[in-house]
Design a protein around this motif. Structure first.
Motif, PDB file in Angstrom:
ATOM      1  N   ILE A 182     -21.477  82.859  51.307  1.00 11.45           N
ATOM      2  CA  ILE A 182     -20.210  83.065  51.999  1.00 11.45           C
ATOM      3  C   ILE A 182     -20.477  83.718  53.348  1.00 11.45           C
ATOM      4  CG2 ILE A 182     -17.897  84.047  51.866  1.00 11.45           C
ATOM      5  CD1 ILE A 182     -18.509  82.074  49.649  1.00 11.45           C
ATOM      6  N   LEU A 183     -20.108  83.042  54.422  1.00 12.98           N
ATOM      7  CA  LEU A 183     -20.263  83.553  55.777  1.00 12.98           C
ATOM      8  C   LEU A 183     -18.881  83.979  56.270  1.00 12.98           C
ATOM      9  CD1 LEU A 183     -22.542  80.683  57.147  1.00 12.98           C
ATOM     10  CD2 LEU A 183     -23.288  82.883  56.228  1.00 12.98           C
ATOM     11  N   VAL A 184     -18.652  85.266  56.325  1.00 11.94           N
ATOM     12  CA  VAL A 184     -17.338  85.783  56.715  1.00 11.94           C
ATOM     13  C   VAL A 184     -17.373  86.086  58.216  1.00 11.94           C
ATOM     14  CG1 VAL A 184     -15.549  87.486  56.254  1.00 11.94           C
ATOM     15  CG2 VAL A 184     -17.121  86.811  54.430  1.00 11.94           C
ATOM     16  N   GLY A 185     -16.780  85.216  58.994  1.00 14.40           N
ATOM     17  CA  GLY A 185     -16.813  85.384  60.446  1.00 14.40           C
ATOM     18  C   GLY A 185     -16.467  84.081  61.128  1.00 14.40           C
ATOM     19  N   GLY A 186     -16.679  84.035  62.432  1.00 20.49           N
ATOM     20  CA  GLY A 186     -16.363  82.837  63.187  1.00 20.49           C
ATOM     21  C   GLY A 186     -17.427  82.532  64.227  1.00 20.49           C
ATOM     22  N   TRP A 187     -17.521  81.273  64.605  1.00 27.48           N
ATOM     23  CA  TRP A 187     -18.474  80.861  65.638  1.00 27.48           C
ATOM     24  C   TRP A 187     -17.810  80.927  67.005  1.00 27.48           C
ATOM     25  CZ3 TRP A 187     -17.491  77.159  61.586  1.00 27.48           C
ATOM     26  CH2 TRP A 187     -16.439  76.291  61.852  1.00 27.48           C
ATOM     27  N   ALA A 188     -18.646  81.003  68.050  1.00 27.34           N
ATOM     28  CA  ALA A 188     -18.122  81.111  69.413  1.00 27.34           C
ATOM     29  C   ALA A 188     -18.635  80.001  70.321  1.00 27.34           C
ATOM     30  CB  ALA A 188     -18.478  82.468  70.014  1.00 27.34           C
ATOM     31  N   THR A 189     -19.532  79.158  69.814  1.00 28.71           N
ATOM     32  CA  THR A 189     -20.097  78.094  70.647  1.00 28.71           C
ATOM     33  C   THR A 189     -20.017  76.754  69.921  1.00 28.71           C
ATOM     34  OG1 THR A 189     -22.360  78.347  69.783  1.00 28.71           O
ATOM     35  CG2 THR A 189     -21.732  79.721  71.675  1.00 28.71           C
ATOM     36  N   ARG A 190     -20.042  75.687  70.702  1.00 27.37           N
ATOM     37  CA  ARG A 190     -20.000  74.344  70.127  1.00 27.37           C
ATOM     38  C   ARG A 190     -21.263  74.065  69.320  1.00 27.37           C
ATOM     39  NH1 ARG A 190     -17.734  70.570  75.147  1.00 27.37           N
ATOM     40  NH2 ARG A 190     -15.630  71.495  75.258  1.00 27.37           N
ATOM     41  N   GLY A 191     -22.385  74.578  69.810  1.00 24.72           N
ATOM     42  CA  GLY A 191     -23.640  74.357  69.105  1.00 24.72           C
ATOM     43  C   GLY A 191     -23.611  74.913  67.691  1.00 24.72           C
TER      44      GLY A 191
END
Length: 348
Positions: free
Chosen positions: A243-252
């Motif tokens: 479980i990865l609790v968070g968000g991405w900030a880049t398209r990559g």
């Protein structure tokens, strides 16, 4: 009695940096020494000590210029615009000021003009050149995105180091990186960070036999997310989930994570409050390439969850090997797999 100004571009109480900032503000408020604080968001609209700094220029630049494609330039512009706006808003006289690294240069100069006797820099990360070295290693391994740190930010931070009368560090790890860079011990002040009281163990753990690995924080290469996913895949535990609790900030990173989740449904991204996930976790993994402190693993420990952290995080000093967790070499997937196997056996 000395009166202190505190500044930080993070929103009050939000994220790791915001928690760090909040603790500093409230400690000075509690001692009756807070002259005021400047941030993107104050504790409340009626907090007389709080001054909200407008970010309208950053909003325009980050949405309508090529800056939006570069984590480094986005971070630099946010810090620079905030720093300049804060410097313009400062009014004297000032006894002392505390600013966070990378967003202090103009505020320091203005505070000195207003008579500040002491300039304090809060180092949320290790020495900036150490951060650069480790980010370069991370991106060389997983070239999915660029660092939030660029050369302009490094140059500015080095100038802030030189101007500061004192540099505050939150861990022995961070302190050692400054000593290695030639800073005298007398310039470094150690502070202790604390987690929110709401992070406590859950009443009962799930009884479904699933081995749950949890990570909370930003989903970036620098935080070691590709390392963690590689380790999870190599672990080869059928009744398990990540479980990865968070968000991405880049398209990559978005493309990478969506592909991984599509190929392995055991990998899940769950933005939101980390507490419910921590209270169900079998183990918490913080594979970061660099962190001056890292609230997330401290919050996991407060919930009674064993943690795995890397050598290049200040949190390592809270780890009792084989007791509440393990410290592994930074960037070492094999070592991560070995420690995960240890906790997988305990869970079954």
């Amino acid at each position: 009695m000395k009166m202190t100004i505190v500044t930080c571009s993070a929103a009050y109480g939000t994220g790791g940096l915001g928690q760090h900032f909040t603790q500093v503000v409230e400690e000075f408020r509690g001692e009756g020494q807070l002259a005021g604080y400047y941030s993107l968001q104050t504790r409340s609209d009626d907090d007389a000590a709080g001054h909200r700094v407008a970010e309208r220029y950053f909003s325009i630049v980050s949405k309508y210029t090529p800056v939006r494609f570069s984590p480094g330039w986005k971070n630099y512009c946010l810090s620079e615009f905030f720093d300049r706006a804060t410097a313009k808003a400062l009014a004297g006289p000032i006894d002392e000021i505390i600013c966070f690294g990378g967003q202090a240069l103009h505020s320091f100069r203005r505070a000195r003009d207003l008579g500040a006797k002491r300039l304090h820099l809060m180092a949320a990360n290790s020495h900036v050149e150490n951060v650069q070295r480790l980010h370069d290693r991370a991106i060389a391994r997983d070239p999915l995105e660029s660092s939030w740190l660029n050369q302009s930010q490094i140059a500015k931070t080095l100038k802030e180091y030189a101007l500061a009368d004192f540099i505050h560090v939150a861990s022995e790890y961070t302190r050692q990186t400054f000593l290695k860079a030639g800073f005298p011990e007398s310039k470094l002040i150690r502070m202790k960070l604390a987690t929110s009281e709401r992070f406590q163990p859950g009443r009962t753990l799930p009884s479904d036999g699933t081995f749950r690995m949890v990570y909370t924080g930003s989903l970036t290469v620098m935080k070691g997310i590709p390392l963690l996913i590689d380790a999870f895949t190599r672990l080869n535990e059928k009744n398990s989930e990540l479980i990865l609790v968070g968000g991405w900030a880049t398209r990559g990173m978005k493309t990478y994570l969506k592909a991984k989740m599509a190929s392995d449904p055991r990998i899940k991204v769950a933005p939101g409050d980390p507490l419910p996930h921590l209270q169900k976790a079998s183990v918490f993994v913080h594979p970061s390439w660099e962190d001056g402190w890292a609230y997330a693993p401290a919050e996991a420990l407060a919930c009674g969850v064993p943690v795995i952290v890397t050598e290049d995080t200040g949190m390592r000093e809270l780890i009792i090997e084989s007791g509440n967790g393990f410290v592994i070499p930074t960037g070492d997937t094999g070592a991560m797999v070995d420690r995960l196997k240890y906790y997988a056996k305990l869970a079954h």
